[in-house]
Write an enzyme that holds these catalytic residues in place. Sequence first.
Site, PDB file in Angstrom:
ATOM      1  N   SER A  89       0.711  -1.270   0.082  1.00 44.40           N
ATOM      2  CA  SER A  89       0.036   0.058  -0.022  1.00 44.40           C
ATOM      3  C   SER A  89       0.835   1.230  -0.222  1.00 44.40           C
ATOM      4  CB  SER A  89      -0.803   0.018   1.212  1.00 44.40           C
ATOM      5  OG  SER A  89      -0.008   0.272   2.488  1.00 44.40           O
ATOM      6  N   LYS A  90      -0.036   2.502  -0.174  1.00 44.95           N
ATOM      7  CA  LYS A  90       0.951   3.718   0.008  1.00 44.95           C
ATOM      8  C   LYS A  90       1.579   3.706   1.122  1.00 44.95           C
ATOM      9  CE  LYS A  90      -0.214   8.464  -0.468  1.00 44.95           C
ATOM     10  NZ  LYS A  90       0.910   8.740   0.244  1.00 44.95           N
ATOM     11  N   ARG A  91       0.568   3.391   2.303  1.00 43.91           N
ATOM     12  CA  ARG A  91       1.541   3.562   3.762  1.00 43.91           C
ATOM     13  C   ARG A  91       2.621   2.689   3.664  1.00 43.91           C
ATOM     14  NH1 ARG A  91      -2.911   1.748   6.961  1.00 43.91           N
ATOM     15  NH2 ARG A  91      -4.109   2.653   5.276  1.00 43.91           N
TER      16      ARG A  91
END
Length: 505
Positions: A262-264
């Site tokens: 994910s972007k996280r």
Amino acid sequence: MAQRKVRVRFAPSPTGALHIGGVRTALYNYLFAKQRGGDFLLRIEDTDSQRFVPGAEEYITESFRWLGIAFDEGVGVGGDYGPYRQSERKCIYREYVDRLLNAGLAYYAFDTPEELEDKRKETANFQYDASTRMQMRNSLTLPAEETKRLTANGEKYVVRIKIEPGEAIHVQDLIRGEVVINSSVLDDKVLFKAADQLPTYHLANIVDDHLMEITHVIRGEEWLPSAPLHVLLYRYFGWTDAMPQFAHLPLLLKPEGSGKLSKRDGDRLGFPVFPLEWKDPNTGEQSSGYRESGYLPEAVVNFLALSGWNPGDGREMMSTGEMIQLFNLEHCSKSGARFDYEKGKWFNHQYLVKKDNKELALLFLPVLEEHQTEAALDYVEKVVGLVKERVTFVKELWEQSSFFFIAPTGYDEKAVKKRWKGDSAAQLTELAEVLRAQVPFDAHSTEETVKAWIESKGYHLGNIMNAARLALVGESKGPHIFDITETIGKEETIKRIQQAITKLS
Ligand code: GLU
């Protein structure tokens, strides 16, 4: 049936920045098509106006332009099967909706959002399907007259596919083999919405695959649940002979190995998950991109190709041509592919080193400009050739080479303590004279002369070299010292030595 020309598509929805997993999907489609002399299409699936994000389509095309992945057909390219933006194909889909309605393979549903919400509250895991559809407000339960009246009134209806339960649907997948799904788990998906007169993704995606004569649907595994609907609709429309083959690609996983990337993860570990920088127009949120982070497009392509596929012989560095030759879906992993961003950096280093010095110099010029530095291209070319082994990104070339452009203005304190001895000033004064007399001034000849002089005097080679490096660079780093003297030239070399003698004595 005659062999059809291979035609594959990348079919993103313009709902934001394109995730790096989507880029990989497109790349695999591209490699597959090129290997088989086929066509690679870009189709924009923008029928969900609720999720449309301005700029997202331009972002997608710019990403592939940067990466050097070219479409043969589609948005921005044209072709015989257009338009390729689904919002521009609006008038095409209605016919297919009507065909299903007339054949009793789909039905009108009038349930309001509130009614559906109530149903969901009332029944755990409510699904609109054969087990529930007869309790709902639709053309199967209402009198024909009522349906007519409601649709004529322009009542906000949707059209749902009618899925018969209890059938084993077989999906042939080139990566996963045969996947069998029981139709009872499927819901009566909405195919069309009267409110905006637009089909949903489910219908548009499948009708377009047929109209565009797609032979292989290669996409992320998150779309596997949609595959049975593909099979069913092709059958409902009588297109089974033209059914595309499926290949559902493994998920890209977190660097730690479990869970979807994910972007996280990128924010947490400091790497981009998007090809280009992106600023979300709705939230203002800023995300970094591979391009702006200094990655070379060819490194990103090679790295992504190997995130979920391998040629089977341990090869890592591959040109696009080689990848086209070697790619095969059977060698794609079935399980998820760990996203090893450190490997991405490794690839960037490899490609940077492999780059022709002139090309690399041209990439470095803007960085020099940022540092208010100017130099002739052939000088920059020579410099990058000397230091490129030491960096991962073009930007880092500055740190490794600034002294080629600017004489030291100060000297690293620690290095001075360690490297500048009591007799350094005297020895470097002599060295300057030796260098003054040296012709020619290339690295090899100068090194021979200097070493002979040191030997004849009985001086300590290391001490003189360290002190000279301090004078030329300002600290204890940099490439081979005689490569530095050759590059900056005789006058500059002597000037820097004299300056060090003055400043450090
Ligand atoms: N529009 C879908 C997406 O955003 C396409 C899925 C498919 O390739 O069928 O990925």
